[in-house]
Design a protein around this motif. Structure first.
Motif, PDB file in Angstrom:
ATOM      1  N   ARG A  99       0.871  -1.341   0.131  1.00  0.00           N
ATOM      2  CA  ARG A  99      -0.099  -0.049   0.074  1.00  0.00           C
ATOM      3  C   ARG A  99       0.883   1.223   0.059  1.00  0.00           C
ATOM      4  NH1 ARG A  99      -0.699   3.173   4.718  1.00  0.00           N
ATOM      5  NH2 ARG A  99      -0.531   2.024   6.744  1.00  0.00           N
ATOM      6  N   ASN A 100       2.070   1.112   0.203  1.00  0.00           N
ATOM      7  CA  ASN A 100       3.009   2.378   0.277  1.00  0.00           C
ATOM      8  C   ASN A 100       3.128   3.021  -1.214  1.00  0.00           C
ATOM      9  OD1 ASN A 100       3.417   1.954   2.979  1.00  0.00           O
ATOM     10  ND2 ASN A 100       5.546   1.192   2.803  1.00  0.00           N
ATOM     11  N   HIS A 101       2.598   2.185  -2.164  1.00  0.00           N
ATOM     12  CA  HIS A 101       2.680   2.865  -3.393  1.00  0.00           C
ATOM     13  C   HIS A 101       1.554   3.666  -3.848  1.00  0.00           C
ATOM     14  CE1 HIS A 101       6.083   0.294  -4.554  1.00  0.00           C
ATOM     15  NE2 HIS A 101       5.655  -0.593  -3.973  1.00  0.00           N
ATOM     16  N   PHE A 102       0.631   3.643  -2.814  1.00  0.00           N
ATOM     17  CA  PHE A 102      -0.721   4.577  -3.201  1.00  0.00           C
ATOM     18  C   PHE A 102      -0.806   5.771  -1.979  1.00  0.00           C
ATOM     19  CE2 PHE A 102      -1.103   0.295  -4.670  1.00  0.00           C
ATOM     20  CZ  PHE A 102      -1.408   0.370  -5.937  1.00  0.00           C
ATOM     21  N   LYS A 103      -1.618   6.675  -2.066  1.00  0.00           N
ATOM     22  CA  LYS A 103      -1.847   7.358  -1.062  1.00  0.00           C
ATOM     23  C   LYS A 103      -2.869   6.876  -0.140  1.00  0.00           C
ATOM     24  CE  LYS A 103      -1.319  11.697  -3.835  1.00  0.00           C
ATOM     25  NZ  LYS A 103      -1.910  12.765  -4.714  1.00  0.00           N
ATOM     26  N   LEU A 104      -2.595   7.034   1.157  1.00  0.00           N
ATOM     27  CA  LEU A 104      -3.350   6.475   2.146  1.00  0.00           C
ATOM     28  C   LEU A 104      -4.862   6.671   1.975  1.00  0.00           C
ATOM     29  CD1 LEU A 104      -3.687   4.717   4.753  1.00  0.00           C
ATOM     30  CD2 LEU A 104      -3.202   6.629   6.200  1.00  0.00           C
ATOM     31  N   ASP A 105      -5.432   8.042   1.703  1.00  0.00           N
ATOM     32  CA  ASP A 105      -6.534   8.396   1.306  1.00  0.00           C
ATOM     33  C   ASP A 105      -7.338   7.503   0.252  1.00  0.00           C
ATOM     34  OD1 ASP A 105      -6.829  10.270   3.651  1.00  0.00           O
ATOM     35  OD2 ASP A 105      -6.324  11.925   2.222  1.00  0.00           O
ATOM     36  N   ASP A 106      -6.514   7.231  -0.654  1.00  0.00           N
ATOM     37  CA  ASP A 106      -6.965   6.452  -1.794  1.00  0.00           C
ATOM     38  C   ASP A 106      -7.178   4.839  -1.585  1.00  0.00           C
ATOM     39  OD1 ASP A 106      -6.733   8.768  -3.273  1.00  0.00           O
ATOM     40  OD2 ASP A 106      -4.879   8.312  -4.394  1.00  0.00           O
ATOM     41  N   VAL A 107      -6.270   4.388  -0.734  1.00  0.00           N
ATOM     42  CA  VAL A 107      -6.276   3.062  -0.243  1.00  0.00           C
ATOM     43  C   VAL A 107      -7.455   2.948   0.590  1.00  0.00           C
ATOM     44  CG1 VAL A 107      -5.673   1.377   1.388  1.00  0.00           C
ATOM     45  CG2 VAL A 107      -3.905   2.546  -0.221  1.00  0.00           C
ATOM     46  N   MET A 108      -7.938   4.069   1.246  1.00  0.00           N
ATOM     47  CA  MET A 108      -9.064   3.927   2.574  1.00  0.00           C
ATOM     48  C   MET A 108     -10.392   3.894   1.529  1.00  0.00           C
ATOM     49  SD  MET A 108      -8.046   3.555   5.352  1.00  0.00           S
ATOM     50  CE  MET A 108      -9.192   4.043   6.601  1.00  0.00           C
ATOM     51  N   ASP A 109     -10.648   4.713   0.613  1.00  0.00           N
ATOM     52  CA  ASP A 109     -11.733   5.044  -0.119  1.00  0.00           C
ATOM     53  C   ASP A 109     -11.753   3.668  -0.940  1.00  0.00           C
ATOM     54  OD1 ASP A 109     -12.409   7.705   0.423  1.00  0.00           O
ATOM     55  OD2 ASP A 109     -11.095   8.599  -1.096  1.00  0.00           O
ATOM     56  N   ARG A 110     -10.782   3.259  -1.571  1.00  0.00           N
ATOM     57  CA  ARG A 110     -10.985   1.955  -2.265  1.00  0.00           C
ATOM     58  C   ARG A 110     -11.630   0.750  -1.370  1.00  0.00           C
ATOM     59  NH1 ARG A 110     -11.734  -0.035  -7.304  1.00  0.00           N
ATOM     60  NH2 ARG A 110     -10.808  -1.800  -7.684  1.00  0.00           N
ATOM     61  N   ALA A 111     -10.972   0.622  -0.221  1.00  0.00           N
ATOM     62  CA  ALA A 111     -11.368  -0.562   0.738  1.00  0.00           C
ATOM     63  C   ALA A 111     -12.801  -0.155   1.379  1.00  0.00           C
ATOM     64  CB  ALA A 111     -10.259  -0.626   1.846  1.00  0.00           C
ATOM     65  N   TYR A 112     -13.131   0.988   1.664  1.00  0.00           N
ATOM     66  CA  TYR A 112     -14.373   1.276   2.461  1.00  0.00           C
ATOM     67  C   TYR A 112     -15.413   1.979   1.685  1.00  0.00           C
ATOM     68  CZ  TYR A 112     -11.595  -0.514   6.349  1.00  0.00           C
ATOM     69  OH  TYR A 112     -10.852  -1.238   7.110  1.00  0.00           O
ATOM     70  N   ARG A 113     -15.021   2.362   0.696  1.00  0.00           N
ATOM     71  CA  ARG A 113     -16.377   3.423  -0.030  1.00  0.00           C
ATOM     72  C   ARG A 113     -16.419   2.670  -1.611  1.00  0.00           C
ATOM     73  NH1 ARG A 113     -13.990   8.812   1.902  1.00  0.00           N
ATOM     74  NH2 ARG A 113     -15.428   9.115   3.648  1.00  0.00           N
ATOM     75  N   GLU A 114     -15.510   2.496  -2.207  1.00  0.00           N
ATOM     76  CA  GLU A 114     -15.666   1.897  -3.721  1.00  0.00           C
ATOM     77  C   GLU A 114     -16.374   0.505  -3.870  1.00  0.00           C
ATOM     78  OE1 GLU A 114     -12.075   2.862  -5.843  1.00  0.00           O
ATOM     79  OE2 GLU A 114     -12.091   5.014  -4.971  1.00  0.00           O
TER      80      GLU A 114
END
Length: 180
Positions: A99-114
């Motif tokens: 996950r270090n290759h992505f912004k933390l906010d993008d990871v959270m959005d992908r996992a919990y919203r998208e």
């Protein structure tokens, strides 16, 4: 005749799959011999849930991905004479560090919203705060012994613990390597 003092051992897992602890259990009948030489004073494998003030050997599995992981790593370093970084996640970040290759906010959005169809939302209660980047144990606290492997084989864990209990410095490179 007095009973020899046993080596005290504490273990915990941080961000990872707990496969290193499963390899620990894969020592099978050697666990009986180990039980004669060590007291496991703290671990997800035993009932004791308070880390003692003084421990001979601490074993950390997993990477540091959250504020909770960081607190545990610092507590282990403070209370353990020797600290083992067990497995590839602990030694180099491994899978959690992808996950270090992505912004933390993008990871959270992908996992919990998208990817959620029912009540998509970022959790805010009873969930540790994620750090911006995932880090190996030694990036935050001093580590004395590095045991790579995903997970390390039971033989490698047995070798390292046996050497430490005997007062010797183990050379894990003799028995394991990254991804092995």
């Amino acid at each position: 005749m007095s009973t020899p003092m046993k080596t005290t051992v504490a273990t915990t897992w941080l961000d990872g799959c707990s496969g290193c602890h499963m390899s620990f259990l894969d020592m099978d009948e050697r666990l009986v011999d180990l039980a004669q030489r060590v007291d496991i004073v703290y671990s997800p494998l035993v009932d004791t849930k308070t880390l003692p003030d003084q421990v001979d050997v601490g074993i950390l599995e997993g990477s540091i991905s959250s504020d909770e992981d960081l607190e545990k790593a610092k507590a282990f370093r403070k209370h353990c004479k020797l600290l083992i970084s067990l497995g590839d996640c602990a030694v180099n970040g491994n899978v959690p560090a992808i996950r270090n290759h992505f912004k933390l906010d993008d990871v959270m959005d992908r996992a919990y919203r998208e990817n959620v169809s029912l009540q998509p939302q970022i959790p805010t209660r009873s969930v540790p705060t994620l750090l911006e980047t995932v880090r190996p144990i030694h990036a935050e606290v001093k580590v004395d012994v590095f045991v790579p492997g995903c997970p390390p084989h039971a033989d490698a864990i047995w070798y390292v613990l046996s050497e430490l209990i005997a007062g010797r410095t183990p050379d894990p490179s003799k028995v394991t390597r990254f991804g092995a």
